[in-house]
Scaffold this active site. Structure first.
Site, PDB file in Angstrom:
ATOM      1  N   HIS A   9       0.835  -1.399  -0.042  1.00 28.12           N
ATOM      2  CA  HIS A   9       0.115  -0.204   0.033  1.00 28.12           C
ATOM      3  C   HIS A   9       0.768   1.342   0.100  1.00 28.12           C
ATOM      4  O   HIS A   9       1.850   1.415   0.138  1.00 28.12           O
ATOM      5  CB  HIS A   9      -0.720   0.199   1.057  1.00 28.12           C
ATOM      6  CG  HIS A   9       0.028   0.019   2.555  1.00 28.12           C
ATOM      7  ND1 HIS A   9       0.415   1.256   3.177  1.00 28.12           N
ATOM      8  CD2 HIS A   9       0.057  -0.925   3.463  1.00 28.12           C
ATOM      9  CE1 HIS A   9       1.066   0.956   4.093  1.00 28.12           C
ATOM     10  NE2 HIS A   9       0.848  -0.157   4.389  1.00 28.12           N
ATOM     11  N   GLU A  83      -1.744  -7.195   7.812  1.00 30.09           N
ATOM     12  CA  GLU A  83      -0.456  -6.943   8.358  1.00 30.09           C
ATOM     13  C   GLU A  83      -0.450  -7.790   9.709  1.00 30.09           C
ATOM     14  O   GLU A  83      -1.401  -7.936  10.360  1.00 30.09           O
ATOM     15  CB  GLU A  83      -0.024  -5.289   8.387  1.00 30.09           C
ATOM     16  CG  GLU A  83       1.165  -5.199   9.048  1.00 30.09           C
ATOM     17  CD  GLU A  83       2.286  -5.676   7.969  1.00 30.09           C
ATOM     18  OE1 GLU A  83       2.425  -6.882   7.774  1.00 30.09           O
ATOM     19  OE2 GLU A  83       2.962  -5.153   7.257  1.00 30.09           O
TER      20      GLU A  83
END
Length: 226
Positions: A9, A83
């Site tokens: 990202h 994550e």
């Protein structure tokens, strides 16, 4: 053979402030939005069949921007692509926490192999759904690094924002042909789909090195908050 394009990202304010981000749900900042728009500017044109992402908003925002810019349909999110959870380090300054806990041995941190395993399991599910297609997966730097390290059979450096890495899966053979825009050539074969590649750490446990020459930030602190 199914091709996976793994994209980290764009930047967030936690990245900018050098805070451990992990499973905290932080949006892109203006720089991160610009990085998402520019993610494929320096790469050869390639057709992607679908883009999927982690459900954390920084990843989904990046995925939707890339999809809209390049005409790639959005295929939803998968929680297994989230994550790593950094435990007590979540939201705390990187320098402070690394000084207190050398090697990033933070209380409550998620196990590295478990992070890699859920990532591999997500890719296997996507391979079954999109067999022989090209699937763009927008996720997080540490998760991506763990996946790549298992296939490369060595510890790897940090993954910069909005860069592309390429993994192929055919049967029980995993291959890597690009890491953060840089070509590589390595593959590993596992015994069965129930056995995932094994995560490899760098010396110093979870502390990454810099990946030089790649697009985006390369600061060690940036790796903390993927």
């Amino acid at each position: 053979m199914t091709l996976f394009g793994l994209v980290r990202h764009g930047q967030t304010d936690y990245n900018l402030r050098d805070l451990f981000q992990g499973s905290s749900d932080i949006p892109l900042n203006e720089t991160g939005i610009a990085q998402a728009h520019a993610a494929f500017d320096q790469l050869p044109a390639r057709d992607w069949d679908v883009v999927v992402s982690s459900p954390l908003q920084r990843a989904e925002q990046t995925a939707r921007i890339i999809g809209e810019d390049h005409g790639i349909p959005f295929g939803g999110t998968d929680p297994r692509l989230q994550e790593i959870h950094w435990g007590d380090a979540e939201g705390r300054p990187v320098a402070e926490m690394q000084q207190r806990y050398p090697g990033r041995t933070f209380p409550g941190i998620e196990d590295a192999q478990q992070v890699a395993d859920r990532g591999y399991d997500a890719l296997e599910t996507l391979e079954e759904r999109y067999r022989d297609q090209a699937v763009l997966v927008v996720a997080h730097g540490t998760l991506i690094r763990f996946l790549l390290s298992g296939i490369m059979e060595q510890g790897l450096p940090s993954i910069p924002n909005a860069t592309l890495s390429l993994i192929e899966l055919e049967g029980t053979t995993w291959s890597v042909s690009m890491i953060a825009g840089q070509p590589v050539d390595h593959q590993v074969r596992v015994v069965s789909r129930e056995q995932n590649p094994r995560f490899h750490v760098q010396k110093g446990d979870l502390t990454p090195l810099n990946l030089r020459g790649a697009q985006g930030t390369t600061a060690d602190a940036e790796e903390a908050a993927r």
